[in-house]
Write an enzyme that holds these catalytic residues in place. Structure first.
Site, short mmCIF file in Angstrom:
data_model
loop_
_atom_site.label_atom_id
_atom_site.label_comp_id
_atom_site.label_asym_id
_atom_site.label_seq_id
_atom_site.Cartn_x
_atom_site.Cartn_y
_atom_site.Cartn_z
N VAL A 63 0.81 -1.22 0.00
CA VAL A 63 0.00 0.00 0.00
C VAL A 63 0.84 1.27 0.00
CG1 VAL A 63 -1.99 -1.11 1.10
CG2 VAL A 63 -0.31 0.10 2.52
N SER A 141 -7.00 4.15 15.29
CA SER A 141 -6.50 3.66 16.58
C SER A 141 -6.98 4.62 17.67
CB SER A 141 -4.96 3.68 16.55
OG SER A 141 -4.40 3.53 17.83
N TYR A 154 3.40 7.50 14.17
CA TYR A 154 2.20 6.64 14.19
C TYR A 154 0.97 7.47 14.56
CZ TYR A 154 -0.60 2.45 15.43
OH TYR A 154 -1.57 1.48 15.52
N LYS A 158 -2.37 8.19 12.44
CA LYS A 158 -3.69 7.75 12.91
C LYS A 158 -4.65 8.93 13.07
CE LYS A 158 -3.00 3.28 13.01
NZ LYS A 158 -3.59 2.49 11.90
N ILE A 187 -4.54 -4.51 20.97
CA ILE A 187 -5.06 -5.77 20.45
C ILE A 187 -3.92 -6.77 20.34
CG2 ILE A 187 -6.46 -6.80 18.61
CD1 ILE A 187 -7.73 -4.29 19.93
#
Ligand code: NAD
Length: 257
Positions: A63, A141, A154, A158, A187
């Site tokens: 991607v 997230s 990150y 997000k 998770i």
């Protein structure tokens, strides 16, 4: 079956949340275009879906690479004739303070998470617009709302996914297309296991001191990928036809503290 006759393209389907999501959507009758960088694990997923009576095919799509996205979407459309659901889920995580972060680490994160979401949405929604129908669900997230140490790249990606999705939702609502995000807490996936097992494992301790428990129901346990797939399933189904531009948090109470 909630998704009988639908076709879903799921990125990052070879493991973790994307893998569980592909299985869950297939169980509800969707045909799965399973995409990731690694063909081998995708072939196993496709075989598992076929063994359960479903239909799926593997598409190797990085991607971070626009040409691969364009040709992967084209191949999926050639094989299945349409894409009703796009799940932008592919992602990476690395741990760097801003002081230690190289431009390459920043670019790799933003290219995979945010640019990948933009480009997959761009090429799939062009097709959805022709049909005046579609669901786009992006895995953001709790870091779409909260900062985190050694996570600026990150967290920026997000947060960006939420802003991108809200704007795209406005553009695509006249075409009957819903655009939403799901925002998981912690998770149990190969991503989080990899961090815990690495030298960055101690970073989680730092983070825990700052944030408190990740799961108010059971502070000892992380959530499973299946908890997130239920939210993705709902956002992919007719049950959420009037939900768009939203961020559905599935975090066992992490962000309410
Ligand atoms: P994972 O590492 O277990 O799986 C990631 C998947 O993305 C794999 O299939 C991998 O091949 C794929 N991928 C990575 N880079 C890619 C690229 N350039 N092109 C195509 N595919 C690529 O991770 P996960 O925990 O299942 O995470 C899935 C998503 O959920 C990510 O966007 C992640 O940021 C997000 N998320 C995870 C957690 C968590 O605690 N695990 C929490 C919140 C959000």
């Amino acid at each position: 079956m909630k998704l009988a006759g639908r076709v879903a393209l799921v990125t990052g389907a070879s493991q973790g949340i994307g893998h569980a999501c592909a299985l869950a959507l297939a169980r509800e009758g969707a045909t799965i275009a399973a995409a990731a960088r690694n063909r081998e694990k995708l072939d196993e997923l496709v075989a598992a879906i076929a063994a359960a009576g479903g239909q799926a095919a593997a598409f190797v799509i990085d991607v971070a690479d626009e040409d691969q996205i364009k040709s992967g979407v084209k191949q999926a459309l050639a094989q299945f004739g349409k894409i009703d659901i796009l799940v932008n889920n592919a992602g990476i995580d690395t741990i760097f303070s801003v002081a230690d972060m190289t431009e390459e680490a920043w670019d790799e994160m933003l290219d995979t998470q945010l640019r990948g979401t933009f480009l997959c949405s761009k090429y799939v929604s062009a097709h959805m617009v022709e049909r005046n129908k579609g669901k786009i669900v992006t895995t953001s997230s709790v870091n779409g709302f909260l900062g985190g140490p050694k996570q600026a790249h990150y967290v920026a990606a997000k947060h960006g996914m939420l802003g991108f999705s809200k704007s795209l939702a406005i553009e695509l609502a006249p075409h009957g297309i819903n655009v939403n995000c799901v925002c998981p807490g912690a998770i149990d996936t190969p991503m989080s296991q990899g961090i815990m097992a690495s030298k960055d494992g101690e970073w989680l301790g730092e983070l825990g001191a700052l944030t408190g428990p990740w799961n108010l129901f059971n502070p000892e346990a992380m959530l499973e990928s299946e908890e997130i797939t239920q939210a993705i399933l709902w956002l992919s189904s007719d049950a959420s036809d009037f939900v768009t531009g939203s961020a559905l948090v599935v975090d066992a109470g992490f962000t309410i503290k």
